[in-house]
Design a protein around this motif. Structure first.
Motif, mmCIF file in Angstrom:
data_model
loop_
_atom_site.group_PDB
_atom_site.id
_atom_site.type_symbol
_atom_site.label_atom_id
_atom_site.label_comp_id
_atom_site.label_asym_id
_atom_site.label_seq_id
_atom_site.Cartn_x
_atom_site.Cartn_y
_atom_site.Cartn_z
ATOM 1 N N ASP A 29 39.319 43.986 47.540
ATOM 2 C CA ASP A 29 38.214 44.054 47.133
ATOM 3 C C ASP A 29 38.054 44.382 47.513
ATOM 4 O O ASP A 29 36.461 45.377 47.557
ATOM 5 N N ASP A 33 35.747 48.311 46.514
ATOM 6 C CA ASP A 33 33.807 48.365 47.718
ATOM 7 C C ASP A 33 34.026 50.188 47.562
ATOM 8 O O ASP A 33 33.179 50.716 47.260
ATOM 9 N N VAL A 53 43.785 38.307 46.227
ATOM 10 C CA VAL A 53 42.946 37.947 46.101
ATOM 11 C C VAL A 53 41.994 36.784 45.444
ATOM 12 O O VAL A 53 41.112 36.427 45.566
ATOM 13 N N GLY A 54 42.912 36.606 44.217
ATOM 14 C CA GLY A 54 42.856 36.408 43.102
ATOM 15 C C GLY A 54 42.340 37.280 42.023
ATOM 16 O O GLY A 54 41.572 38.057 41.515
ATOM 17 N N ASP A 56 40.993 36.323 38.883
ATOM 18 C CA ASP A 56 39.596 35.941 38.230
ATOM 19 C C ASP A 56 38.084 36.380 39.260
ATOM 20 O O ASP A 56 37.527 37.565 38.771
ATOM 21 N N LYS A 57 38.914 36.713 40.693
ATOM 22 C CA LYS A 57 37.706 37.363 41.246
ATOM 23 C C LYS A 57 37.722 38.849 41.312
ATOM 24 O O LYS A 57 36.513 39.657 41.520
ATOM 25 N N ILE A 58 39.087 39.344 40.998
ATOM 26 C CA ILE A 58 38.780 40.679 40.783
ATOM 27 C C ILE A 58 38.468 41.591 39.454
ATOM 28 O O ILE A 58 37.650 42.470 39.602
ATOM 29 N N LYS A 60 35.863 39.453 38.099
ATOM 30 C CA LYS A 60 34.376 39.784 38.135
ATOM 31 C C LYS A 60 33.805 40.985 39.049
ATOM 32 O O LYS A 60 33.100 41.299 38.279
ATOM 33 N N GLN A 61 34.437 41.231 39.836
ATOM 34 C CA GLN A 61 33.786 42.659 40.661
ATOM 35 C C GLN A 61 34.111 44.003 39.889
ATOM 36 O O GLN A 61 32.671 44.232 39.872
ATOM 37 N N GLU A 99 48.200 39.008 33.182
ATOM 38 C CA GLU A 99 47.078 39.570 33.733
ATOM 39 C C GLU A 99 46.591 40.934 33.825
ATOM 40 O O GLU A 99 45.400 41.419 33.760
ATOM 41 N N THR A 102 44.028 39.973 30.862
ATOM 42 C CA THR A 102 42.484 39.432 31.865
ATOM 43 C C THR A 102 41.376 40.549 32.593
ATOM 44 O O THR A 102 40.922 40.937 32.602
#
Length: 292
Positions: A29, A33, A53-54, A56-58, A60-61, A99, A102
């Protein structure tokens, strides 16, 4: 040939390049950034980094930053000593395909594997022909599911020095032979990830790039080959610091129809992984504009 000298819009960052800066692990993550701060529009993340990190989180980021993928690293490692191991490999490749879907990756990169157990120093068998047959059968099985979900697979041929432990597909010609056998219609669902570090030496490279064409060239990775090379896995050079004719090879690739990202992938235990992420990313941008 596209002009890369004005900006870095066609640079993608393979996240291994900055995963260990100043000797410390860097979370994915944070890398995303850092790329957003520098206007890098695409990355190619590694599965273990995503998992840490995950997923779904990645996903979304990436959407929030407007960053896409040039590929997803990596799956493959098909050979195994028994039927249970072969099934385990296929199950893991299926998860990797999901993956990649996704994350909206354009392709899943396959590092196909070599002699099972060799990476840990204890090969289960020595028959590289058997390993190559298991790779072919594994890709065929994965391709069936990949077609169902619409995720192209990109075979990455690795330098012959890694034939035993990481990939028994070692030339672009070998990879394309598999593509032609399993995807004769050139559907775009099976192709290659062309990494200059692994193929620059091949006397058939120009011919095989032309053979691949737009339908087979799914990803393009750049770095440089240092002389002397201190570590055959983790001493890749920054573009312009070695002996690879980067512009010539990109000319061949683009003449064959490739118009995607040039993905910077550098494993560098003794040099770039000892520097700050800021310095490494700034140099990647500078050299992409000047050398690639």
């Amino acid at each position: 040939m596209r002009d890369f000298s004005k900006d870095h819009r066609w640079l993608s960052l393979n996240t291994a390049t900055v995963r260990k800066q100043l000797g410390a692990d860097v979370a994915l993550d944070r890398i995303i950034d850092q790329c957003a701060e520098r206007g890098i529009r695409a990355i190619s993340p590694w599965r273990d980094q995503v998992a840490a990190v995950g997923l779904d989180k990645i996903a979304k980021q990436l959407r929030a930053h407007g960053i896409g993928l040039s590929g997803y690293c990596r799956s493959g490692f098909y050979p195994a000593p028994d039927a249970a191991g072969l099934k385990t490999a296929l199950d893991d490749n299926r998860r990797a395909i999901d993956e990649a879907k996704t994350l909206d990756a354009p392709c899943l990169v396959l590092v196909v594997g070599g002699l099972p157990g060799a990476l840990a120093g204890n090969a289960a068998y020595k028959d590289i022909g058997r390993a190559r047959n298991e790779v072919r059968d594994g890709i065929a099985a994965s391709l069936e599911y990949a077609r169902e979900v619409g995720m192209p697979l990109a075979i990455e041929p690795l330098h012959p020095m890694q034939a035993a432990d990481r990939a028994c597909i070692n030339t672009l010609e070998q990879a394309l032979d598999i593509c032609d056998e399993l995807d004769a219609s050139r559907s775009g669902m099976l192709g290659v990830a062309l990494d200059v570090y692994h193929v620059w030496w091949d006397p058939k490279l120009a011919q095989q790039i032309e053979r691949a064409g737009k339908e087979r060239l799914l990803a393009y990775h750049v770095c440089d080959w240092l002389t002397p090379t201190r570590d055959l896995l983790n001493d890749r050079g920054m573009m312009g610091d070695g002996v690879i004719e980067l512009k010539k090879i990109r000319g061949w690739v683009e003449a064959a129809g490739y118009a995607g990202y040039s993905e910077v992938e550098i494993f560098s235990t003794q040099d770039w992984w000892q520097r700050s992420g800021d310095e490494t990313l700034a140099t990647c941008i500078e050299r992409h504009m000047a050398c690639v």
